[in-house]
Design a protein around this motif. Sequence first.
Motif, PDB file in Angstrom:
ATOM      1  N   UNK A  22      22.785  16.286  46.102  1.00 28.73           N
ATOM      2  CA  UNK A  22      22.578  14.943  46.129  1.00 28.73           C
ATOM      3  C   UNK A  22      21.126  14.453  45.424  1.00 28.73           C
ATOM      4  N   UNK A  23      20.322  15.425  45.357  1.00 31.97           N
ATOM      5  CA  UNK A  23      18.835  15.199  44.345  1.00 31.97           C
ATOM      6  C   UNK A  23      19.403  14.769  42.963  1.00 31.97           C
ATOM      7  N   UNK A  24      20.297  15.553  42.515  1.00 34.08           N
ATOM      8  CA  UNK A  24      20.773  15.388  41.170  1.00 34.08           C
ATOM      9  C   UNK A  24      21.486  14.115  41.090  1.00 34.08           C
ATOM     10  N   UNK A  25      22.252  13.662  41.776  1.00 35.23           N
ATOM     11  CA  UNK A  25      22.817  12.326  41.546  1.00 35.23           C
ATOM     12  C   UNK A  25      21.924  11.265  42.081  1.00 35.23           C
ATOM     13  N   UNK A  52      27.532   4.423  43.919  1.00 37.46           N
ATOM     14  CA  UNK A  52      26.369   4.556  44.783  1.00 37.46           C
ATOM     15  C   UNK A  52      27.070   4.905  46.083  1.00 37.46           C
ATOM     16  N   UNK A  53      28.163   4.287  46.557  1.00 41.18           N
ATOM     17  CA  UNK A  53      28.678   4.503  47.818  1.00 41.18           C
ATOM     18  C   UNK A  53      29.845   5.432  47.868  1.00 41.18           C
ATOM     19  N   UNK A  54      30.511   5.620  46.745  1.00 41.56           N
ATOM     20  CA  UNK A  54      31.502   6.564  46.825  1.00 41.56           C
ATOM     21  C   UNK A  54      31.301   8.025  47.228  1.00 41.56           C
ATOM     22  N   UNK A  55      30.062   8.295  46.843  1.00 46.57           N
ATOM     23  CA  UNK A  55      29.624   9.820  46.964  1.00 46.57           C
ATOM     24  C   UNK A  55      29.570  10.131  48.442  1.00 46.57           C
ATOM     25  N   UNK A  56      28.849   9.156  49.273  1.00 47.19           N
ATOM     26  CA  UNK A  56      28.565   9.384  50.567  1.00 47.19           C
ATOM     27  C   UNK A  56      30.148   9.201  51.207  1.00 47.19           C
ATOM     28  N   UNK A  57      30.814   8.295  50.810  1.00 50.74           N
ATOM     29  CA  UNK A  57      32.191   7.993  51.477  1.00 50.74           C
ATOM     30  C   UNK A  57      33.101   9.194  51.384  1.00 50.74           C
ATOM     31  N   UNK A  58      32.969   9.901  50.358  1.00 47.44           N
ATOM     32  CA  UNK A  58      33.666  11.044  50.134  1.00 47.44           C
ATOM     33  C   UNK A  58      33.403  12.054  50.979  1.00 47.44           C
ATOM     34  N   UNK A  59      31.884  12.300  51.061  1.00 48.44           N
ATOM     35  CA  UNK A  59      31.554  13.335  52.081  1.00 48.44           C
ATOM     36  C   UNK A  59      31.884  13.008  53.677  1.00 48.44           C
ATOM     37  N   UNK A  60      31.605  11.744  53.870  1.00 49.82           N
ATOM     38  CA  UNK A  60      32.064  11.372  55.385  1.00 49.82           C
ATOM     39  C   UNK A  60      33.680  11.438  55.598  1.00 49.82           C
ATOM     40  N   UNK A  61      34.552  11.086  54.528  1.00 51.41           N
ATOM     41  CA  UNK A  61      36.038  11.072  54.826  1.00 51.41           C
ATOM     42  C   UNK A  61      36.297  12.492  54.793  1.00 51.41           C
ATOM     43  N   UNK A  62      35.563  13.415  54.269  1.00 53.82           N
ATOM     44  CA  UNK A  62      35.923  14.960  54.134  1.00 53.82           C
ATOM     45  C   UNK A  62      35.612  15.575  55.551  1.00 53.82           C
ATOM     46  N   UNK A  63      34.064  15.382  55.756  1.00 59.28           N
ATOM     47  CA  UNK A  63      33.528  16.136  56.716  1.00 59.28           C
ATOM     48  C   UNK A  63      33.500  15.652  58.202  1.00 59.28           C
ATOM     49  N   UNK A  64      33.580  14.295  58.280  1.00 61.10           N
ATOM     50  CA  UNK A  64      33.245  13.622  59.773  1.00 61.10           C
ATOM     51  C   UNK A  64      34.234  13.940  60.674  1.00 61.10           C
ATOM     52  N   UNK A  65      35.685  14.035  60.258  1.00 62.42           N
ATOM     53  CA  UNK A  65      36.540  14.626  61.375  1.00 62.42           C
ATOM     54  C   UNK A  65      36.230  15.918  61.835  1.00 62.42           C
ATOM     55  N   UNK A  66      36.185  16.956  60.977  1.00 64.37           N
ATOM     56  CA  UNK A  66      35.728  18.277  61.311  1.00 64.37           C
ATOM     57  C   UNK A  66      34.697  18.319  62.054  1.00 64.37           C
ATOM     58  N   UNK A 109      24.656   4.580  52.705  1.00 69.24           N
ATOM     59  CA  UNK A 109      24.195   6.129  52.239  1.00 69.24           C
ATOM     60  C   UNK A 109      23.445   6.737  53.183  1.00 69.24           C
ATOM     61  N   UNK A 110      22.194   6.123  53.681  1.00 67.77           N
ATOM     62  CA  UNK A 110      21.190   6.528  54.599  1.00 67.77           C
ATOM     63  C   UNK A 110      21.910   7.134  55.968  1.00 67.77           C
ATOM     64  N   UNK A 111      22.933   6.036  56.406  1.00 73.78           N
ATOM     65  CA  UNK A 111      23.374   6.563  57.750  1.00 73.78           C
ATOM     66  C   UNK A 111      24.425   7.505  57.685  1.00 73.78           C
ATOM     67  N   UNK A 112      25.157   7.697  56.522  1.00 71.27           N
ATOM     68  CA  UNK A 112      26.018   8.795  56.226  1.00 71.27           C
ATOM     69  C   UNK A 112      25.450  10.186  56.471  1.00 71.27           C
ATOM     70  N   UNK A 113      24.338  10.147  55.443  1.00 68.36           N
ATOM     71  CA  UNK A 113      23.463  11.444  55.404  1.00 68.36           C
ATOM     72  C   UNK A 113      23.039  11.941  56.683  1.00 68.36           C
TER      73      UNK A 113
END
Length: 417
Positions: A22-25, A52-66, A109-113
């Motif tokens: 995250x720090x890198x991006x 700017x939104x995609x990186x968090x959306x990917x993490x959310x869509x991948x991890x929120x369900x599990x 982004x902040x809400x997802x993180x």
Amino acid sequence: MATHGAVAHDYQTLIGRLHQAREETDALFQIVQPEAIYDRPIPERHRIVFYRGHLEAFDWNLLSGPCGLTSTQPLLDRLFAFGIDPIDGQLPSDTPRDWPRLEQVEDYRNRVRGALDGVLGKVSNPELLLNVAIEHRLMHAETLAYMFHQMPFERKTRRAVRRVLDAGPWTPASVRVPSGPATLGLRRESDVFGWCNEFEEQTIQVPAFSIDRYKVSNGQFLQFLEEGGYDNRALWTDEDWAWKLQHGIAHPAFWANRDGRWVYRSMFDELALPVDWPVYVSHAEASAYARWQCKRLPTEAEWHRAAEAPAVHHNDPPRDVWDPSPVQSRGSSAYGVDGLFANGWEWTSTQFAPLPGFRSFPFYPGYSADFFDGQHYVLKGGSVRTAACMLRGSFRNWFQPRYQYVYAGFRCVSVED
């Protein structure tokens, strides 16, 4: 038994790596001037604000369900879910007004993180999913770098630059690689993380061949250009020639002609063309050069055979290095082939296709399978902006053949009877 090569990393180590990614991006986005966040540096790609939104959306869509989370912003989850594969002749036509305000994107982004960081300890199969999240983000770190590379200098905030212009004399040469086995991919039981297209391990017997010791340099490619390579119809396929004419392609995308003098457009400035650096070009341009040399691009198996060597440990790219090194300044394989890793991806002649035993990730079925279409070619080796974790021999990158913007070069092979 490992699932899809999930690696048994310490959980806290993986969480630390995710935060570092995250720090890198985040640092990369700081390069973009605020007024440029809705720019589209590359016609085939989304506007910068999407990523700017995609990186968090990917993490959310991948991890929120599990993790047992329910979305509070499903429209943004979908809006930022998928990027664009550059499809010839089908450019995106959206306008800046079609995207949310930057303040909304930052809030998303902040809400997802915040939501994910509070419950990541509950995720099932954490090693696999966290590795996917980390490497996906680091892939985009490289994508963002080559996108920002194409922006006007005045639209960016300059950063420190460290580069090597000269590594001493060298002479183009070929290396003979004897016939023998090449091992592609990974074994699922190896407990090494890999993407779905890296499985299952395959051994191929490769006939003897000769391969360029060094990547093709800017200086060598300049000779091809000056001797009419871009105008020689015999060197180009029908599709590549049509693309070249339609878009007026007459030189590499990283070059510019200033009053008859060729310059290289680095991230933050222009410099006299570094003739010893590897040239960055599309598969179409690389293939035309290889024909001009009466050679061809290597297959994926030939690249693996040429790269045979003891394991090499790589470090993550320093943040102040944006350019390749001279072609002669990297280490050799067991056969004396130089610069195979971390100095520019290398195009192969192999179309991107599944290895025997391929199985899609059940949580990301389209990652590879959507691109097994005969329209993409495998790249190997990594660039100076590729994260160290992806500088593994099994990693398979892929792009369409007429995409000029990747940090990708090539070398040629020939087969003697």
